[in-house]
Each structure stands twice: as C-alpha cells, then as structure tokens.
Design an enzyme around this catalytic site. Sequence first.
Site, PDB file in Angstrom:
ATOM      1  N   THR A 158      -6.334   0.078   5.607  1.00 40.03           N
ATOM      2  CA  THR A 158      -5.498   1.261   5.379  1.00 40.03           C
ATOM      3  C   THR A 158      -4.543   0.943   4.230  1.00 40.03           C
ATOM      4  O   THR A 158      -4.897   1.084   3.077  1.00 40.03           O
ATOM      5  CB  THR A 158      -4.751   1.680   6.661  1.00 40.03           C
ATOM      6  OG1 THR A 158      -4.089   0.542   7.225  1.00 40.03           O
ATOM      7  CG2 THR A 158      -5.719   2.262   7.682  1.00 40.03           C
ATOM      8  N   LYS A 184      -7.761  -6.391   9.789  1.00 36.56           N
ATOM      9  CA  LYS A 184      -6.959  -5.515   8.947  1.00 36.56           C
ATOM     10  C   LYS A 184      -5.571  -5.432   9.540  1.00 36.56           C
ATOM     11  O   LYS A 184      -5.373  -5.613  10.753  1.00 36.56           O
ATOM     12  CB  LYS A 184      -7.574  -4.128   8.810  1.00 36.56           C
ATOM     13  CG  LYS A 184      -7.594  -3.272  10.075  1.00 36.56           C
ATOM     14  CD  LYS A 184      -6.322  -2.502  10.375  1.00 36.56           C
ATOM     15  CE  LYS A 184      -5.848  -1.712   9.177  1.00 36.56           C
ATOM     16  NZ  LYS A 184      -4.528  -1.062   9.500  1.00 36.56           N
ATOM     17  N   THR A 195      -0.590  -1.775  12.308  1.00 38.51           N
ATOM     18  CA  THR A 195      -1.752  -1.616  13.163  1.00 38.51           C
ATOM     19  C   THR A 195      -2.640  -2.815  12.862  1.00 38.51           C
ATOM     20  O   THR A 195      -2.966  -3.037  11.721  1.00 38.51           O
ATOM     21  CB  THR A 195      -2.461  -0.304  12.845  1.00 38.51           C
ATOM     22  OG1 THR A 195      -1.551   0.732  13.091  1.00 38.51           O
ATOM     23  CG2 THR A 195      -3.686  -0.100  13.669  1.00 38.51           C
ATOM     24  N   GLU A 281       3.285  -4.862   4.487  1.00 40.95           N
ATOM     25  CA  GLU A 281       3.566  -3.783   3.543  1.00 40.95           C
ATOM     26  C   GLU A 281       4.775  -4.119   2.675  1.00 40.95           C
ATOM     27  O   GLU A 281       5.873  -4.374   3.173  1.00 40.95           O
ATOM     28  CB  GLU A 281       3.791  -2.477   4.300  1.00 40.95           C
ATOM     29  CG  GLU A 281       2.502  -1.946   4.908  1.00 40.95           C
ATOM     30  CD  GLU A 281       2.703  -0.755   5.817  1.00 40.95           C
ATOM     31  OE1 GLU A 281       1.720  -0.046   6.066  1.00 40.95           O
ATOM     32  OE2 GLU A 281       3.830  -0.546   6.301  1.00 40.95           O
ATOM     33  N   ASN A 403       6.405   3.398   3.818  1.00 36.52           N
ATOM     34  CA  ASN A 403       6.470   4.033   5.135  1.00 36.52           C
ATOM     35  C   ASN A 403       7.270   5.336   5.137  1.00 36.52           C
ATOM     36  O   ASN A 403       7.183   6.109   6.098  1.00 36.52           O
ATOM     37  CB  ASN A 403       7.025   3.057   6.163  1.00 36.52           C
ATOM     38  CG  ASN A 403       5.975   2.050   6.552  1.00 36.52           C
ATOM     39  OD1 ASN A 403       5.056   2.342   7.315  1.00 36.52           O
ATOM     40  ND2 ASN A 403       6.079   0.840   5.998  1.00 36.52           N
ATOM     41  N   THR A 408       1.708  11.299   3.617  1.00 34.60           N
ATOM     42  CA  THR A 408       1.417  12.065   2.422  1.00 34.60           C
ATOM     43  C   THR A 408       0.956  11.225   1.262  1.00 34.60           C
ATOM     44  O   THR A 408       0.578  11.755   0.234  1.00 34.60           O
ATOM     45  CB  THR A 408       2.679  12.851   1.996  1.00 34.60           C
ATOM     46  OG1 THR A 408       3.772  11.934   1.829  1.00 34.60           O
ATOM     47  CG2 THR A 408       3.037  13.879   3.049  1.00 34.60           C
TER      48      THR A 408
END
Length: 408
Positions: A158, A184, A195, A281, A403, A408
């Site tokens: 992702t 992942k 996740t 991230e 985040n 979007t």
Amino acid sequence: MIGQTSFTVVAGGTVTTPKGFRAGGVYCGIKKVERNDLGAIVCDVPADAAGVFTTNVVMAAPLAVTKESLAKEGKLQAMLVNSGNANACTGEQGDRDARDMRASFAAALGVPEHYVGVTSTGVIGVPMPMEKVRGGIEDLGGKLSAAGGEDFCQAIMTTDLVKKSVCVELTVNGKPVYVAGAAKGSGMIHPNMATMLGFITTDAAFQPGCLQSLLSSATDVTFNMITVDGDTSTNDMVVAMASGLAGNEPLSPNHPDWADYAAAFRFVSETLAKEIARDGEGATKLIEVNVVGAGSDYDARAIAKTIVGSNLVKSAVYGSDANWGRIIAAAGRAGVPINPNTVDIRLGGITVLRQSAPLPFDEAAAKAYLDGKEVTIHVDLHGGAGKATAWGCDLTYDYVKINASYRT
C-alpha cells in the site's frame, strides 16, 4: 537479534523458492494507480499451515474467513491477497465478499474452499469492488508461477516504498530445506500478535502442531516487537505454509535439527519485521532498542517497545538530538517495575547515563552517530536477567503528510 549460524541467505530467493510453491500478482483496478493489487501464493499440495492474527477486537472479515479455513484441517493450499481495500468495518456485505473471494479462487484452482485463505489491506470502511476482484481472480490463475514472487510482493503493497522479501537455506536430515517470507507494512504498525501482513513458506515437514507453536513463538520476538505509530490494525496477520516436499523427517522440538531450523525461521521473521520498521511511513532511520537487566523477558519487551514507540524518542532521533531523558522517561512508564536509580543508557557506543546519573559526552559525536540511517539504543536496568529487542523508526513531517490524506 540473531546472527546467521546454520543457514545461508539465498540471494534473489522469494516465497516460491521452497519446493511446491507458485505465486503471482495482477492489477484488477482496486487501486487508483495501476500497480498490482491482487496476488496469491499457491502450493502444489495441501500445506500444513499456521496463523497469528490481530488482537484488535475490530477484525476485518477476511481474517475471520482465513481463521475458519485453518480451523477445518490446519491446511492451506492458497492465500489470496488484495491491497487498496481492507474489507474492514463493511458489515455483512464484507463477510459475504470475503467468502466470495475464497470461493471464487478455490473454484479457479479446483481445490476445496477451506484450503484457501484470504486477506486484505488498504482503506477501512469501503465496500470491496467485487466485479473487479472476480475479474482479477480469473486473470491471476494464469499468472501463477515459480517466478512470480516479485509480482506477489508488489501486489500486497500500500504505502510501502520497498518490497520486503527474504529466503534462507539450511540442511535438515542431510536434505536442503528452504524458509522464505514476504511482508507488507509501513503504517498502522503496532502488532500484538499494523497494517502488517506476513507470509512465510517452507518445504520442511512438521509434526502436528509444531508449525503453529514455532510461528507463535517467533512472532512474539519479531513481528510483535516492531512499532511505527502505535496503531494495531484491523487486518494484521502472519500465515505460514509448509509443503513438506523437502523430504525431511517431520520436525518437532525433539528433532536433532530443530534448533537450527527454528533459528532460520526466526531470522526470516526478524528480517521481515525490521524491513517493515525501516520502511515506516515517512521514516528516515531504523531504530533498534536493546534492553537488558529487566526482571523478566516480558518486562524487557514492554520497556523496549515503549521506548521505541515513544513519539518524543522518535522525534529526537529524527532531529539527531541525544535526549536521553526521553528514553529513561519512556522506560519508567512502561507499566513494569524498574529501579529508577540503576539505569544505564548508551547511544551506539556512547554512554550518556550510568546508574541513572548523566555522564559528560561529546555532543558532536552523538549527533554524528544519530545522523546515521540505523540507530541503536542500549538500556541496562541492572535488575535481573530479562532482555529483549524492539524495532521502530523515527517520526518525521512526512508521516503526518501521508496520513493526513490517506483516503485521497
């Protein structure tokens, strides 16, 4: 942290390197960006299987379906995975969709439904676009091969920036045996088994129940010892599949090669876990926290994970600030007993605290160390034999940017 002993890393190895496995990935339109978003690992035979799952009480529908499949015989022949949609908090329709995915893929492979597991990752609360998924399943059937490991890795990503894959080889009963894995995860990572999805394949044979116990124990000290942001996902899971095609005598703790195999299995799990933490991230640095001298291993794990998960510690590492006060403060709030007067702290090889008293240290040297891509924090509590290691990453401006607009 473990070192290599009786096994070797296979360069270029993937989840299909162990005997009997194929994999693949396709783009079916779940994601807006045209990149593989549906993948699978398939075994030529029903494989002994084991799983660990999120402790979040809000659990995504696919995990319940996979747990149901595992409960039937303890075997799986395929894992179907999509990215871009978590199929979580989607009500009864989500449950029907997860079962539809399992049934459709089982029919495409010609295997019983309970030999198929499914899992998903992506945005929560959005219905699964099943027409696209069914089309992808039809396409995927022709894309499964021994060379499909890389395509599978892409299909499960992702916000991940890099694919996460590892494979090792060792000898069991004089026969070559492989353990491989793919994973992942880069955000919503705080497993308690975010996740986070992990898949381990091996061609070793096992005595009943031994693969599950091995996976559970390895997970406790690897996947459960990473954190990026303190959030445990609705979709966390790790599944292991063992084809048994290597021809070894079935493994159990009484097998003479059990310790070597367990070390290899843990190495695969630890490597994947660290890669998830490294790819957090917005992250720029991998943080490792080693805690020794705790009252128990349980206490050490709680302290290590609290330190590596502290937003203040993570921010200080990002800014290359040797702020040891944040480290000892995090240790003190971990919810387990420590002696506040006997704590030593080192940043790499630089001692900044001894017996809870500050030591003079070279600030420039500390900053230079913290400027590196890997930062190790050592904490000695001088209170017992408990020890543990946890992994995480720094907290950056980019984490907030990613985040703030995830949907979007």
